[in-house]
Design an enzyme around this catalytic site. Structure first.
Site, PDB file in Angstrom:
ATOM      1  N   THR A 151      36.689  41.463  44.469  1.00  0.00           N
ATOM      2  CA  THR A 151      36.280  40.716  43.279  1.00  0.00           C
ATOM      3  C   THR A 151      34.937  40.012  43.486  1.00  0.00           C
ATOM      4  O   THR A 151      34.663  39.498  44.566  1.00  0.00           O
ATOM      5  CB  THR A 151      37.363  39.682  42.942  1.00  0.00           C
ATOM      6  OG1 THR A 151      38.582  40.382  42.732  1.00  0.00           O
ATOM      7  CG2 THR A 151      37.013  38.883  41.710  1.00  0.00           C
ATOM      8  N   GLY A 190      40.788  35.263  49.650  1.00  0.00           N
ATOM      9  CA  GLY A 190      41.415  34.243  50.476  1.00  0.00           C
ATOM     10  C   GLY A 190      40.943  34.383  51.913  1.00  0.00           C
ATOM     11  O   GLY A 190      40.530  35.466  52.342  1.00  0.00           O
ATOM     12  N   GLU A 433      45.289  41.057  41.130  1.00  0.00           N
ATOM     13  CA  GLU A 433      45.778  42.440  41.230  1.00  0.00           C
ATOM     14  C   GLU A 433      45.945  43.103  39.865  1.00  0.00           C
ATOM     15  O   GLU A 433      46.915  43.820  39.622  1.00  0.00           O
ATOM     16  CB  GLU A 433      47.105  42.489  42.006  1.00  0.00           C
ATOM     17  CG  GLU A 433      46.977  42.123  43.463  1.00  0.00           C
ATOM     18  CD  GLU A 433      46.055  43.069  44.226  1.00  0.00           C
ATOM     19  OE1 GLU A 433      46.101  44.277  43.948  1.00  0.00           O
ATOM     20  OE2 GLU A 433      45.281  42.595  45.075  1.00  0.00           O
TER      21      GLU A 433
END
Lengths: 666, 666
Positions: A151, A190, A433
């Site tokens: 992303t 993350g 997702e």
């Protein structure tokens, strides 16, 4: 904890009509699996240094992260050490399948979670054999900590729009990674900000000025000794969020950063030394990993929903409020039918999602095995069903977790209840997702295609085969569970057909096919939803049919109450659709309403037993309202006293600001 | 900010078909009101010391509170100084009616908010003249800071269950306040923990061992000089919550704490020196204040929803993603009809709630004036409609704010978007001031009573008079707005009747009337909702009819698009009910769907103009995604860089934990 258990909970547990342990075993997949899970939990949770002195909600953002890293290293070491070498990998997977062990340690989440959940799977799925050997050796020992960077600030679900470039330089046999714009910065991964030192980066490959699509690269971005960002790397964290604050989501920009040729993961596409590009044999091969992640999500939703509903049901058995009858004392709020209506569907939905996830896992394994043999036939079907299942289960779970929280009144608003944090975790899944609306429209596309194929006489894949059955304008209705499944299928059929009619109308009025699709997309999402509801309901029912043969009668009875509750609940929720597409009558609807109210009453005495059977220990629930002993008010006060504001009777702000203000001296 | 405005937003603003300023004036209640509001905002927001260096989401819980007190004293002083002495009180109220000024200062909320919102109104509403004079003098200057303590650890909405006792001791002419149990502790009052030094306490009055009901007492609990808790007072904060963390919610326990007799607020009930109790002339007199608070809540929901939808619409005009047509570039996500479906109903709902709140205010003023003359006739009706309005508007706002948030994808999950915080504030309103399910059932009770009265030929109050109209089994349907209003009324009628039938059935089967009520409560809530939807829709429509006469045609046109969108949206959402109780046909429904899709298209070019007209300045939106200039990505990065974690390239946890772990030395 050996303190006295709340009397109301004791009474509830005596009233329960089935064997709680038997249900726990059923959900775990057998008594052995339950035992293995508990052994693992015992071992890990007895490790020192895993818990907090000050609850994490009182720390600053920075302290939260540092505290999470402190615990993460202890936790992962403990998990490694707790591995039973005598267990097969499958047994180990079963032991953690329903466990939310990390939730006992991180009220939020682990700063390492992307390493196991995305970095390693990306290497396994996309590296060639040599690369896999090299990187897995380092990654599995956690010599390096990795993440997965796809992303960007400007692009999420639409992968083709990614802006990060990897330009091959045949002279030096290197790729040059670059972020040409601000929106090209990787954003969200993350662990990326201050934890990981490696990541798999998805970037747009260019060779000799020619686009070769989005490809995966493994990139080191911090020095292994000093942890300093490498030259050509711009790195930081993206800031505070609704949840996942200890996960350390980061941003990453490249300034002409060079990596060797062998850092492109080359299981599928390849780049040779001279710059020759060898295309992946099939662009659909990467669907497999995406589907796998969605299986994990559906299962995760079942577990988090179970956790929320455990907290809310136990609290509702302890909390007494208001009056049902004059002078009869205050009833447990679980006796209010409106409360049962809010909560019991949560228990049933958790069962439904658990069993659907099991079905999806089997389907995934079958399709993966077929893939190895070069057979891709069932991949589109798996993809279509996984899309809508991810979207519907995450949406339903978000709604039902919030409903559990608000059903606890004001106390559900306290972070010590843990319900707000659970919501923060599950609502994120509506976006990550694959954004849910986008996913619903992907399934809709398959449905439209399937109906067109059916109309031209082609055979359809199993999950959509009902679209080729002959239908009368209104399906003859019956109130049985199978009748409700058929009803939802008829609704799905009807809505797909109606959306197609609507698209044709827009095309006739002069719109292009894409604009007509867009104009009809609200209806198309509704078609997808009806399809998915029919699928979950039929799978839930058939999985219980398939697996409950050896269960005791009392347990079987309660399991079918829940199946029937689930079916009846959704029939009543979607009665408008059923009235449009089936012959359901007013009398049928009244009957469904009666059945629903009757089922709530039958489940009521088993409610606490049903949530006990999820078998979350107090450390995993992490909730003042949900603990096994029901000491709700004592725990609320104990937790409140941990607030650092309560360490001093008078806060310094009185002297600095309040007093001068109140005395008019400001 | 003089930076360049995003091109897409510029284009949107050029496309807008109506005069934005005209709509702003309409919403404010006139051009003068807009001017006064802006003048107030200018004055207050130019005050020094009102803003943060480090965004509050990065502070610890304790620091957040201290920082909020620092700002609160500056803010309240600035508000006082900004008061225009030439304005009437009504003009001043108008100037703040649509303002969310405090939101610019507190991303969360003010630690003083209970003083103005509850403490002062409680004194005004419940103190006798002498008491009012004494306490208002001190409270209005904020020499003392007060709060309102009703809710206890064990009791919320059910006031009769409160456990705190106030026992009159005629010998010393004192009341003895006491918390006999842990659950009797006051729990939740804002400002109570470390900020306020006085509060109004609701306690169960006993005289000579005889209960005299729940009564209000004004209690000092901290020393004015030292701020130390007084003897016999146990005090602290209740801990971290989903929102309102700077509001300083506290707990308060009494250990035989004595206060003088004149500290009972005696406007209504009175206790004489000798212990004689004089009952309040009417127990319904306190309803007035409750209704007033609900008017404030409905209006607050309209404003917060407007804020959320402003952020989401502007972001959707700036964000480009995916493809609608091959090679046509990435469209603004506002061009997706599914996105319009998510957001435009939020704009319409905000208008609907604003206008309904205005109606409710007028009704409240009329009933209050009647009350002064001893006429209580309309109080029950006002109470019944205020209950369901509070419940439905807070529920809808929560859903629509969350929908706005998720419509922004991952970036809506960032606290810098401000959408999570807005949700935290509005979802709390589903619980405080009367839990929503409880309120819906209170309205349902009025509906059942009204239908019974209608059936025995009595005349009904205006908001329920439709229940006495003759109905055929299915109402003849038409797709007009008035037709939809009538349809919802028919549904409400049908559902009340059906719930009554269901209750009679349960009574026949042997249940008592209270249990029968409980068994039917899911249906009763649905009846209340249909009643409330019909009311909001008809009020929205009639208020626009009443007030739009002098507006320009282009604005009027857009306002009616929104009314029609609101009606059509809810008709489609509740099509099952309409199919059951009216003659609506499949063709009607298809027509409604076409109208709905058509309206989305008509509102699309006006969407940015509509949210611009809410006229929130950037400081009040407090959002990276929603600022007027649309510099979304730049702001996201700027805000991220303020995270204290980004002050150092390597966090200390690397050296302490990560490195030894990765090198296997742990």
């Amino acid at each position: 904890m050996s303190a006295k258990v709340n009397d109301d909970l004791l009474t509830e547990r005596r009233k329960c009509e089935f064997n709680v342990e038997e249900l726990t075993n059923y959900l775990d997949g057998g008594a052995q699996a339950t035992q293995n899970r508990r052994k693992l939990e015992d071992k890990v949770l007895s490790t020192k240094g895993l818990f907090d002195e000050v609850p994490e909600e009182y720390l600053s953002h920075k302290e939260k992260y540092e505290n999470a890293v402190r615990k993460a290293v202890v936790y992962y070491k403990a998990m490694k050490e707790a591995e039973d070498p005598n267990q097969t990998e499958q047994e180990r997977a079963n032991a953690t399948y329903r466990s939310l062990l990390h939730a006992a340690v991180f009220k939020d989440n682990s700063p390492f979670s992307l390493h196991l959940a995305m970095f390693i799977p990306a290497i396994l799925g996309q590296a060639d054999e040599e690369q896999k050997k090299y990187w897995m050796k380092r990654a599995s020992k956690m010599e390096i900590i990795g993440t997965y960077a796809q992303t960007e600030l400007g692009h999420g679900t639409f992968i083709r729009g990614l802006e990060t470039t990897a330009t091959y330089d045949p002279k030096t046999e290197e790729f040059v990674l670059h972020s040409p714009t601000l929106t090209a910065y990787k954003w969200w991964p993350g662990s990326l900000a201050h934890t990981a030192n490696y990541c798999v980066v998805m970037a747009h490959l260019y060779i000799n000025g020619k686009s070769c699509g989005i490809q995966p690269f493994i990139v080191q971005f911090r020095d292994e000794e000093t942890h300093q960002p490498l030259p050509g790397i711009k790195l930081g964290e993206i800031g505070a969020k609704l949840g996942f604050n200890t996960v350390n989501n980061g941003f990453l920009g490249f300034d002409q950063h060079r990596i060797p040729r062998n850092r492109m993961l080359m299981k599928n596409a390849q780049v040779l030394k001279d710059g020759t590009f060898k295309r992946s044999p099939n662009s659909k091969l990467t669907y497999g990993t995406m589907v796998y992640v969605r299986v994990v999500i559906v299962n995760g939703m079942a577990n988090q929903l179970a956790r929320a509903v455990t907290i809310a049901v136990r609290y509702s058995a302890v909390r007494r409020q208001s009056e049902l009858k004059p002078d009869a004392g205050e009833p447990q709020i679980l006796d209010y039918v409106t409360q049962q209506h809010k909560l019991f569907i949560g228990i049933a939905s958790s069962h439904a999602f658990t069993l659907t996830a099991k079905w999806l896992t089997r389907m995934y394994q079958k399709v993966t095995a077929d893939l190895e043999k070069g057979n891709l036939d069932e991949l589109p079907e798996l993809h279509a069903i996984a899309c809508c299942l991810k979207a519907v289960t995450t949406t339903d779970t978000s709604v039902l977790v919030e409903r559990s929280r608000t059903s606890c009144g004001g106390h559900g608003y306290m972070l010590s209840s843990n319900l707000p944090q659970i919501y923060g975790l599950v609502t994120a899944a509506c976006t990550y997702e694959g954004e849910n609306t986008v996913l619903m429209l992907q399934t809709a596309r398959s449905l439209v295609k399937a109906l067109e194929q059916a109309q031209s006489g082609k055979r359809l894949s199993p999950t959509m085969s009902y679209l080729s059955e002959k239908v009368s304008s209104r399906l003859k209705w019956d109130n049985s569970i199978d009748g409700i499944v058929k009803g939802f299928r008829r609704v799905a059929y009807g809505k797909v057909e109606s959306a197609m009619r609507s698209m044709r109308k827009y095309v006739r009025s002069g719109l292009g096919p894409e604009d007509a699709w867009n104009m009809s997309s609200v209806q198309l999402v509704a078609a997808s939803e009806a399809h998915c509801r029919a699928f979950i309901l039929s799978t839930y029912k058939s999985e219980v049919d398939r697996t409950s043969g050896s269960l005791s009668e009392p347990l079987k009875t309660v399991l079918y109450y829940l199946v029937e509750l689930y079916a009846t609940y959704w029939a009543l929720e979607r009665v408008g659709d059923l009235l449009l597409y089936t012959s359901i009558s007013e009398a049928d609807i009244r009957q469904l309403q009666d059945t629903y109210e009757d089922l709530l009453g039958k489940i009521r005495p088993n409610a606490v037993g049903l949530v006990d059977a999820f078998d979350f220990r107090d450390q995993i629930l992490n909730s003042t309202l949900g603990a096994y002993d029901g000491r709700v008010y004592e725990r609320l006060m104990e937790e409140a006293l941990k607030s650092p504001l309560n360490a001093e009777p008078v806060n310094q702000s009185f002297h600095k600001y309040l007093k001068p203000f109140m005395q008019g001296k400001l």
